[in-house]
Scaffold this motif. Structure first.
Motif, short mmCIF file in Angstrom:
data_model
loop_
_atom_site.label_atom_id
_atom_site.label_comp_id
_atom_site.label_asym_id
_atom_site.label_seq_id
_atom_site.Cartn_x
_atom_site.Cartn_y
_atom_site.Cartn_z
N VAL A 34 40.03 95.91 82.83
CA VAL A 34 38.88 95.40 82.08
C VAL A 34 39.40 94.99 80.70
CG1 VAL A 34 36.62 95.97 81.10
CG2 VAL A 34 37.30 96.94 83.32
N PRO A 35 39.34 93.71 80.36
CA PRO A 35 39.99 93.22 79.14
C PRO A 35 39.67 94.00 77.87
CG PRO A 35 39.25 91.37 80.44
CD PRO A 35 38.71 92.62 81.11
N ILE A 36 38.44 94.37 77.66
CA ILE A 36 38.07 95.05 76.41
C ILE A 36 38.73 96.43 76.27
CG2 ILE A 36 35.95 96.13 77.26
CD1 ILE A 36 34.73 95.41 74.49
N VAL A 37 39.04 97.08 77.37
CA VAL A 37 39.63 98.42 77.34
C VAL A 37 40.98 98.40 76.63
CG1 VAL A 37 40.54 100.32 78.73
CG2 VAL A 37 38.35 99.27 79.34
N GLY A 38 41.88 97.58 77.10
CA GLY A 38 43.20 97.51 76.48
C GLY A 38 43.19 96.84 75.12
N GLU A 39 42.38 95.80 74.98
CA GLU A 39 42.35 95.07 73.71
C GLU A 39 41.90 95.97 72.57
OE1 GLU A 39 39.89 91.67 74.51
OE2 GLU A 39 41.38 90.82 75.88
N PHE A 103 43.30 107.33 73.72
CA PHE A 103 42.46 107.48 74.92
C PHE A 103 41.80 106.15 75.25
CE2 PHE A 103 40.28 109.03 71.16
CZ PHE A 103 39.11 108.28 71.13
N ALA A 104 41.54 105.97 76.53
CA ALA A 104 40.85 104.77 77.02
C ALA A 104 39.97 105.18 78.19
CB ALA A 104 41.86 103.71 77.47
N LEU A 105 38.75 104.66 78.21
CA LEU A 105 37.80 104.96 79.28
C LEU A 105 37.23 103.67 79.85
CD1 LEU A 105 35.41 107.80 78.02
CD2 LEU A 105 37.02 107.92 79.90
N HIS A 106 36.90 103.71 81.12
CA HIS A 106 36.18 102.59 81.74
C HIS A 106 34.86 102.41 81.00
CE1 HIS A 106 34.05 100.12 84.58
NE2 HIS A 106 35.16 99.96 85.28
N PRO A 107 34.47 101.17 80.67
CA PRO A 107 33.22 100.95 79.93
C PRO A 107 31.98 101.56 80.60
CG PRO A 107 34.52 98.95 79.95
CD PRO A 107 35.21 99.93 80.86
N SER A 165 50.66 93.83 67.67
CA SER A 165 50.77 93.99 69.11
C SER A 165 51.51 92.78 69.67
CB SER A 165 49.38 94.09 69.76
OG SER A 165 49.50 93.95 71.17
N GLU A 166 52.73 93.03 70.15
CA GLU A 166 53.50 91.94 70.77
C GLU A 166 52.79 91.45 72.02
OE1 GLU A 166 57.32 91.36 70.53
OE2 GLU A 166 57.53 92.39 68.62
N GLU A 167 52.22 92.38 72.79
CA GLU A 167 51.54 92.03 74.03
C GLU A 167 50.39 91.06 73.80
OE1 GLU A 167 50.40 94.75 77.55
OE2 GLU A 167 51.29 96.06 76.03
N LEU A 168 49.61 91.30 72.73
CA LEU A 168 48.45 90.46 72.46
C LEU A 168 48.77 89.36 71.44
CD1 LEU A 168 45.66 93.18 72.36
CD2 LEU A 168 46.30 91.70 74.26
#
Length: 181
Positions: A34-39, A103-107, A165-168
């Motif tokens: 889900v794009p917003i999670v990592g971003e 931490f990261a969670l599914h929206p 962020s190199e990735e983004l």
């Protein structure tokens, strides 16, 4: 500080924070893609199930990240990382043993208090069972959800800094917090 969470299990009222398993692949992909999670954390999620599998098998990920397993739904809904802290290189804090939380969670699981439940449980665990004097945590300025979790759990504002962020392919302003034993 050497971090290795591969033998840790931390139960809470609704969650089990535990090592990642190969069987978690589809659950991992379901939230990490889900794009917003990592971003919101400065990383790009996997674009395919195969890419998710490659990432899930990375040694550093297995050593530093726990799966957030939702007991009632019987699935992994997020990830909780314990990483080397920026404080280890800071003159003000370098004498303290510190670990950084991420931490990261599914929206679909936002707004239920699950992130705060996980943060409190991991903080209690590291202060009791690991040789840790302080934990750190941060959020990008725009990420008000993480800000609420971090402040609700008792972290204290320390400073702001900019990271790239190199990735983004872009920079982010982030707010850094500390919590001492």
């Amino acid at each position: 500080m050497e971090i290795d969470v591969r033998t840790i299990q931390i139960p809470t009222e609704r969650l089990l924070l535990r090592p990642w398993m190969d069987g978690d692949l589809e659950d991992y992909y379901a939230f990490a893609s889900v794009p917003i999670v990592g971003e919101m954390a400065g990383w790009k999620g996997p674009e395919s199930l195969e890419a998710a599998q490659v990432f899930l098998r990375k040694d550093w990920f297995r050593r530093e990240c726990l799966a957030i397993y939702h007991q009632a739904d019987r699935k992994v809904v997020g990830s909780f990382g314990l990483h080397e802290s920026w404080a280890a290189k800071d003159a003000k804090y370098r004498q303290l043993v510190s670990v950084d939380f991420g931490f990261a969670l599914h929206p679909d699981y936002w707004g239920m208090g699950l992130a705060a439940e996980a943060v409190r449980a991991v903080a209690a665990f590291v202060f009791k069972y690991m040789d840790v004097d302080m934990t750190t945590c941060d959020h990008f300025v725009e990420n008000v959800q993480s800000k609420r979790v971090i402040e609700k759990c008792g972290f204290v504002y320390e400073r702001e800094m900019t990271v790239y962020s190199e990735e983004l392919g872009r920079g982010f302003d982030k707010v850094c917090y500390v919590m001492k034993r």
